[in-house]
Design a protein around this motif. Structure first.
Motif, PDB file in Angstrom:
ATOM      1  N   UNK A  71       0.890  -1.220  -0.052  1.00 23.62           N
ATOM      2  CA  UNK A  71       0.170   0.190  -0.121  1.00 23.62           C
ATOM      3  C   UNK A  71       0.843   1.268  -0.116  1.00 23.62           C
ATOM      4  N   UNK A  72       2.143   1.080   0.507  1.00 21.91           N
ATOM      5  CA  UNK A  72       2.718   2.109   0.869  1.00 21.91           C
ATOM      6  C   UNK A  72       3.484   2.856  -0.671  1.00 21.91           C
ATOM      7  N   UNK A  73       3.234   1.987  -1.643  1.00 19.20           N
ATOM      8  CA  UNK A  73       3.872   2.058  -2.989  1.00 19.20           C
ATOM      9  C   UNK A  73       2.767   2.465  -3.853  1.00 19.20           C
ATOM     10  N   UNK A  74       1.403   2.549  -3.485  1.00 21.78           N
ATOM     11  CA  UNK A  74       0.288   3.166  -4.489  1.00 21.78           C
ATOM     12  C   UNK A  74       0.826   4.688  -4.545  1.00 21.78           C
ATOM     13  N   UNK A  75       0.076   5.183  -5.618  1.00 25.06           N
ATOM     14  CA  UNK A  75       0.207   6.623  -5.867  1.00 25.06           C
ATOM     15  C   UNK A  75      -0.458   7.539  -5.128  1.00 25.06           C
TER      16      UNK A  75
END
Ligand code: FES
Ligand code: FES
Length: 850
Positions: A71-75
């Motif tokens: 989730x930390x890597x979502x835009x």
């Protein structure tokens, strides 16, 4: 060396290891949760080359050269859209499952921007959620899909956060995006990992415990036995019978008993050290049923014997009423043990402070309960221990007892270093109390008009190894056994019996779930004899304002059982085979037990901070308190915040139990807010900086022993009627749930409780089992029978709001009653279909059992 891309960065890992462990422990990506480590719950979902995968089932080697996204890597846009959509529909409760849900949603929407309902449900079928019933999650994903597809600009929240509005929960975003902290997400410098050696047998004499080899194991900091407990060894809510650890020379009482606790520098070392402990047992024959435990020659599990408690409730002349009755039915019913299956396994972190005190981070249902237990065990004064609640990943009653808090505290206290103790799912199953299995014989009598004239019930509850809350659970089972009807003659007797099974304790419904099933099924049999519908017999007997409940209490003006029945009349007329059931459930502890809500409002940095210890396990309590304060003071949502429960800061507002917090603490919040409002009449908020406004609400009730003719057993009751419609194959197609909620402070929250409770009730009715063999569970999270998103029927919620009482703006608790009514309604639907009684749960001869 293993290389892969993680959230747009290239990473290299020296040695192979479990991917979930790498992500959480090494990469500190704590949006990825560990709910089971067994590949079942989906809380650990991540994207691997764009597809949702369960990290606990992967290794670093398996993602070599792949792209891993958490989730930390979502835009930023994606995070905003998901957060907005889930907040709008009120899909977030405890939040533990949410990051995994978003990952599954993204995996779907990246491939299929306009999915059907079936496609959304299928996409999240490997993500378990115990709180929501999945329906609001499905709606949120559709909303997010539309926003992403259309490039919509997300509107600002329109709600003013007043009572009755669908205000977005204050904890929605941090839970959804995984930025909020659960205990197991925490790490502090020098932290050790705790582990517990549990009993090998449910009943055995512990002759000797040898910890020498474990103590000598490199990396092990401390190994403790019962000899190392400085204060009380026996703890418990009411009855202090639950040992912190079993001592040499003592018998084990169940397979979750702790014998030794230790802490080491890594989890692996801690687990390895447990295997080095030698225990000499003399195995004894366990008592695995109440019958065995009540046999005359049965050994005593506790010094006072094997009967924990007895409840007797009698009114009128039952023998005469049965003799005079037109119809009488007598049936035996069985309700099984049930596992809470909250998604967050138990975890606690204890940190010694420089001043010699101990701070313990917990995730239970009452920080002051934890505090009392830890202080007693350490034998210190109260100010030596501070308990702070982190986010609580579901509880449903299963986190009322100490499970890890005291062990983490003792380890940290004795070794002087921070210790975190988190249970594995398997250990969680073994340790915490379950719903009481109950055997029940119910006799119900009526006259020729279908007026119920008498109920006689005999109830035996298997309370397991320790008291926990078995006494009050039995009492509620008995006081509600006759149902929400005006019945003049009742004769209810219940017994809670110690056995060597896993303890039974609080679980959403608190004993009423079981007796409601039995009592309601008997009504279907009487209706059939009378030739009237199940709906009709209930309507003819439904309690009304001014009527007398079977415990003698006069129903107040806000009583709306008949309204819930009438709300379902069209559904029943359209589907004459629909199953129907009614229930009622107390709000608050009642029966003369002191029950106080406490709230302090503090004006700090220009904001009103709501301070209360009332725990939110997912039910949305912080938002409820905020809305009550906003309504009373007229302040904007942005001018109010809510402090986490903390024994140093927030006043004791009791346990989150008995559906009590919305009313009891809600009323304290209303009173405190009213005091603030008086000052706001003449001052700006800025001028009140530093001021505090403290109020209590003490709900007075009468004890069971009171000789008042119409004693007030509880400060309020909620009422409900559910209708269950089966499809042609005998599967549940739709549930319509009408609830007398008094006043819905936040309808999104209330609907979320109802949908989640209905699905939990469907599981109890149809699929869930928690069998034991020789006192130990034979199921895992994957075989427990929890319903998944693809198995959930349509659920329609109808909220009846007619309570004009001023207490907490008329709100009645709904946390438990949502679970009570479904199982008997399902049983009624099958009875209507096949004409056979369905007397044990989960129901037999259904498509779910075959
Ligand atoms: S933690 Fe991986 S599926 Fe549950
Ligand atoms: S919100 Fe899904 S498990 Fe609690």
């Amino acid at each position: 060396m293993f290389k892969f891309t993680l959230n747009h960065n290239d990473v290299t890992v020296a040695a192979d290891k479990n991917l979930l462990e790498y992500l959480r422990e090494d990469a500190c990506l704590t949006s990825v949760k560990n709910g089971c480590d067994e590949g079942v719950c989906g809380s650990c979902s991540v994207l691997v080359d764009g597809k949702a995968r369960r990290a606990c089932m992967l290794t670093v080697a398996k993602v070599q050269d792949k792209v891993v996204t958490t989730l930390e890597g979502l835009s930023t846009r994606e995070r905003e859209v998901y957060s907005w959509a889930f907040g709008e529909v009120g899909a977030v409760q405890c939040g533990f499952c949410m990051p995994g849900m978003v990952i599954s949603a993204k995996s779907l929407l990246d491939q299929n921007p306009a999915p059907t309902s079936a496609e959304v449900r299928s996409a999240i079928r490997y993500n378990l959620c115990r709180c929501t019933g999945y329906l609001k999650i499905e709606r949120a994903i559709h909303l997010a899909a539309k926003a992403l597809r259309d490039g919509e600009t997300l509107g600002a929240e329109a709600s003013t956060a007043k009572v009755g509005e669908r205000t977005v929960r204050v904890d929605s975003e941090e839970k959804l995006l995984g930025t909020g902290e659960f205990v197991d997400d925490m790490k502090v410098p020098g932290m050790l990992y705790g582990a517990v050696l549990r009993a090998k047998y449910p009943r055995a004499l512990v002759k000797k415990i040898d910890i020498a080899t474990a103590q000598a194991c490199p990396g092990v900091a401390v190994v403790l036995t019962a000899k190392d407990i400085p204060g009380e060894r026996l703890l418990g809510h009411i009855v202090h019978d639950w040992p912190v650890m079993i001592a040499e020379g003592e018998e084990t009482r169940y397979v979750g008993d702790a014998l030794v606790i230790l802490a080491a520098t890594t989890k692996v070392t801690a687990r390895k050290a447990l295997k080095l402990i030698r225990v000499e047992y003399e195995e004894l024959t366990p008592l695995l049923s109440p019958e065995a435990a009540m046999a005359e020659d049965a050994p005593r599990i506790h010094p006072k014997g094997n009967l924990l408690s007895e409840t007797i409730m009698k009114r009128g002349d039952v023998d005469k009423a049965i003799a005079d009755a037109r119809y009488v039915v007598t049936e035996r019913y069985s309700a099984p043990r049930q596992e809470h299956a909250f998604m967050e396994p138990e975890s606690a972190l204890a940190v010694p402070m420089q001043d010699g005190a101990l701070t313990v981070y917990t995730a239970g249902q009452g920080v002051y309960d934890d505090h009392r237990g830890i202080v007693a065990m350490l034998g210190v004064s109260g100010e030596k221990v501070r308990v702070i609640s982190k986010l609580v990943g579901g509880g449903f009653g299963g986190k009322e007892d100490l499970s890890v808090q005291h062990h983490a505290a003792l380890l940290a206290w004795q070794c002087g270093r921070p210790v975190k103790l988190t249970l594995s799912r398997e250990e969680s199953f073994r340790v915490h109390p379950k719903r009481h299995p109950m055997e029940m014989e119910f006799t119900t009598a009526c006259d020729d008009q279908g007026k119920i004239t008498a109920v006689r019930a005999r109830i035996v509850a298997d309370t397991g190894a320790y008291a926990s809350l078995g006494g009050p659970v039995l009492q509620r089972a008995c006081t509600h056994a006759a149902g929400p009807y005006q019945i003049d003659n009742v004769d209810i007797e219940g017994r809670a019996v110690y056995t060597n099974n896993i303890p039974s304790g609080a679980f959403r419904g608190f004993g009423v779930t079981q007796t409601c099933f039995a009592g309601e099924c008997n009504l279907n049999l009487l209706a059939a004899k009378l030739g009237i519908s199940p709906w009709e017999i209930r309507f003819r007997n439904a309690i009304e304002p001014g009527g007398v409940l079977s415990n003698g209490q006069i129903a107040d003006a806000g009583t709306a059982l008949k309204e819930t029945l009438l709300a379902l009349k069209d559904v029943i007329d359209a589907h004459p085979d629909a199953g129907v059931a009614c229930s009622f459930k107390n709000t608050g502890l009642g029966v003369g037990v002191r029950d106080v809500g406490r709230v302090k409002l503090k004006v700090e940095n220009g904001v009103v901070v709501i301070c209360t210890s009332a725990a939110c396990m997912g039910q949305g309590l912080a938002t409820v308190m905020l809305q009550i304060v906003a309504e009373t003071t007229g302040l904007a949502k942005s001018a109010i915040s809510v402090h986490a429960p903390d024994t140093m800061v927030t006043p004791d507002s009791g346990t989150s139990t008995a559906s009590r917090q919305t009313l009891v603490t809600g009323e304290a919040a209303r009173r405190a807010a009213d005091a603030l409002k008086q000052e706001l009449a003449n001052h700006s908020l800025a001028e009140l900086e530093g001021r505090e406004f403290y109020r209590e609400y003490d709900c007075a009730t009468d004890p069971m022993t009171s000789d008042k003719p119409n004693r007030v057993s509880h400060v309020a009751y909620g009422y409900a009627t559910h209708a269950v419609i089966l499809d042609g194959d005998g599967r549940v197609k739709k549930v319509v749930a009408a609830h007398d909620v008094g006043k819905a402070i936040n309808p999104n929250n209330v609907e979320g409780q109802i949908e989640g409770g209905v699905v939990m009730g469907l599981g109890f009715a149809l699929t869930e089992k928690f069998p034991l063999r020789n006192g130990a569970p034979t199921v895992s999270l994957g075989t427990l029978g929890l319903l998944r998103s693809t198995q959930v029927p349509e659920i329609e919620c109808i909220l009846i709001e007619k309570n004009s009482a001023t207490l907490a703006y008329g709100a009645k608790g709904v946390g438990e009653i949502v679970m009570l009514t479904t199982a008997p309604a399902v049983a009624c639907a099958y009875f209507n279909r096949d004409g056979k009684p369905h007397n044990s749960l989960p129901l037999k001869d259904t498509p779910y059992s075959r």
